[in-house]
Design an enzyme around this catalytic site. Sequence first.
Site, PDB file in Angstrom:
ATOM      1  N   ASP A  15       0.884  -1.278   0.057  1.00  0.00           N
ATOM      2  CA  ASP A  15       0.138  -0.074  -0.064  1.00  0.00           C
ATOM      3  C   ASP A  15       1.056   1.014  -0.027  1.00  0.00           C
ATOM      4  O   ASP A  15       2.102   1.185   0.342  1.00  0.00           O
ATOM      5  CB  ASP A  15      -0.950  -0.071   1.307  1.00  0.00           C
ATOM      6  CG  ASP A  15      -2.311   0.633   1.267  1.00  0.00           C
ATOM      7  OD1 ASP A  15      -2.476   1.480   0.125  1.00  0.00           O
ATOM      8  OD2 ASP A  15      -3.153   0.386   1.835  1.00  0.00           O
TER       9      ASP A  15
ATOM     10  N   ASP B  39     -10.738   1.672  -4.069  1.00  0.00           N
ATOM     11  CA  ASP B  39     -11.121   1.398  -2.839  1.00  0.00           C
ATOM     12  C   ASP B  39     -12.535   1.110  -2.595  1.00  0.00           C
ATOM     13  O   ASP B  39     -13.371   1.048  -1.885  1.00  0.00           O
ATOM     14  CB  ASP B  39     -10.792   2.408  -1.753  1.00  0.00           C
ATOM     15  CG  ASP B  39      -9.402   1.945  -1.093  1.00  0.00           C
ATOM     16  OD1 ASP B  39      -9.078   0.994  -1.151  1.00  0.00           O
ATOM     17  OD2 ASP B  39      -9.134   3.020  -0.078  1.00  0.00           O
TER      18      ASP B  39
HETATM   19  C1  DGJ Z   1      -6.016   1.557   1.684  1.00  0.00           C
HETATM   20  C2  DGJ Z   1      -6.300   0.460   1.003  1.00  0.00           C
HETATM   21  O1  DGJ Z   1      -6.769   0.726  -0.375  1.00  0.00           O
HETATM   22  C3  DGJ Z   1      -7.301  -0.479   1.558  1.00  0.00           C
HETATM   23  O2  DGJ Z   1      -7.677  -1.737   0.716  1.00  0.00           O
HETATM   24  C4  DGJ Z   1      -6.728  -0.951   2.860  1.00  0.00           C
HETATM   25  O3  DGJ Z   1      -5.541  -1.740   2.577  1.00  0.00           O
HETATM   26  C5  DGJ Z   1      -6.429   0.197   3.693  1.00  0.00           C
HETATM   27  N1  DGJ Z   1      -5.592   1.014   3.063  1.00  0.00           N
HETATM   28  C6  DGJ Z   1      -5.622  -0.328   5.010  1.00  0.00           C
HETATM   29  O4  DGJ Z   1      -5.208   0.866   5.816  1.00  0.00           O
END
Ligand code: DGJ
Length: 693
Positions: free
Chosen positions: A440, A497
């Site tokens: 991430d 997301d």
């Molecule tokens: C942002 C990501 O896009 C989510 O899927 C998740 O992994 C969160 N971060 C976790 O903090």
Amino acid sequence: MIQSWRLEDARQTLVLAARRERLPEVVYWGPPLPGADAETLFAARTLDVTGGMLDENPDLSICPEAVRTFPGQPGIIIRAQDGAPLLPKFCFAAEETRENGLTLTYTDADSGLTYAASFDLDPDTHIITAQARLTSDTPKHLHWLSAPVLPAPQQSDEMIDVSGRWCGEFQLNRTAWSPGIRYRENRTGRTGHEHFPGLLVPCRGATNTQGEVYAFHYGWSGGHRMIAEALPDGRRQIQFGHAARMETSAATEFRSAPLYAVYSSDGLNGCAVSFQRHLRDRIITWPKPATPRPVHYNCWEAVYFDHNMPVLKDIASRAAALGAERFVLDDGWFGNRDDDTRSLSDWTVDPRKFPEGLTPLVDHIHQLGMTFGLWFEPEMINPDSDVHRAHPDWALGGEDQTLGRHQKVIDMANPEVQSFIHARMSAILRDHAIDYIKWDHNRVLPAPDAAQTRGSYALIDRLRREFPAVEIETCASGGGRIDFGILQRTQRVWLSDSNDALERLKIQHNAALFLPLAVPGSHVGPRECHTSGRHLDISFRAWVAAQRHMGFEMDPRELDDREAAVLSEVTRWWKDNRDWMTGADILRLDSADPSVIAEQQMTREADRFVVFAGRNGTSAQIAPRPLRLTRLSPSATYRVQLVNRNAASTLSRGAPALKDGPIEVSGTFLMHGGLTLPWSFPESIWVLEGRQT
Ligand code: DGJ
């Protein structure tokens, strides 16, 4: 005397030509060109001169030179170490030709600069990869270096580039060509939701399925600059490079990232298929190429930071029963990460949540027949972390900087930092049977810096060398770091997301201009979507996820029996079809109804396809308009059936043949008459399978 070079394949010819040992320009780029010597081409293209013009029009070369009175943006902007601006004037030095590729080198004795441009044409995917390299005898300050400059057609009224936002990635912008520049510059230090580095230039009348289109993608994750410029004399140039001034110190060598470019004579799909195949078959290195893409489960939206062993085991068991084959433990397993305010960079397992470490969970997941994946955010650090308390100087940016999600960026260009993060991550990977990393990157950089991106690439490359069987997903609050640079070292993207199937339908459709099925993850989210509040039926959610690399992200404990049955059935369908779909092309269809977003996934041989026709709203007309398919063999017969015809609403009272069973019709009929689908609710999707008989 004209020097010239020619690259070609079955789809296109690119001719470069230069006079008097100057930098060459593209004198032709389009469908395969018969004969024609470069001298004639060069002369035939020479523009006339009239009042108010120079006596000769400056070349629109692969690196336009300011010193030659070029009337637009130059390809290089550079200064000597003392700050004096330099205006290089290059002269031919060397050529190196290879099969389907060449490198041309030019020098400027006065400034001590050497410029080299390489072009490689892949005859199978039709992608041209172009890259520039600049070297200097003494350190210099680089402001701007464009990848080799390509022309844009004048038969085009508009260009399409890509913007977006969190939960709304891959929005297409159409901008009319006009005198001057369409300028996109991403100074955030990561690819970003807002700035996917891609450009499509359709010629007049082009659609998804027909017409001429030129397309470009810049493969770099640190932020790009795009210049699409109409010169005063009408010529058009396309420049792509790193965002300006990303090189923060004087140096003797600079490189652009690869620019991927392609010409298509069959619409946007011609470009899309080239990018999809090139990414899947040339750029990505698959740790286990023979293994099918596993159905994915990610626990983020089920539990967030609340990691509780019995609950996680229960969820894993339920996910496996629904058909999942990989379980990913998301954010929350390390440091004392109970929320997003702390612990990033403390990459050790939280003993409060996992008193015996992660192994009991990993073992449970393996017993269920699933592989195990783990979340990291390696480039980040929270001020509230042990590592920050010990090394506050490891964070980029000033003391008074504005944080992003309570976090700072850690300095990946610092070898000490890189080794530290590497040691922590490799210890976790060594000590557990981990097959997958979700990588991430949730905030932008305090200031753009190419060294940071190179540091991130180096860390990933090092980990991949040590753990070659581990697959990596690139995520940055969803689709904030998607480009062919990061995908040279990762295999999956977390496209957004947003698990809202309606939003996903649109995002996936546009992302297919660049990404094949195997790459974007698409998860079945909760009944009430966490990022939009929308309630969508399980059937719609499941089929939209089945359009790409399928996964689940809801808490499986929320599913009732009907929902579990639908999800299991769609997952079974996906598993039955994934082998051929993974190698298929995604073709965007020209839907006659703007409320229908439709695509056709088809084998190279055009003998098998699946069509997804999703409704993103109510239609203006009462009866569905026929949906035309594309790229079929005109005289072949296809047997087409509606996979989910049981989903027809009771308000659909008529008798379209597809409601009753398969139909057998010709490719010509499907491409010109089209498929007449049953009436349906908004936020629903028809799925059709077709086979050549
Ligand atoms: C942002 C990501 O896009 C989510 O899927 C998740 O992994 C969160 N971060 C976790 O903090």
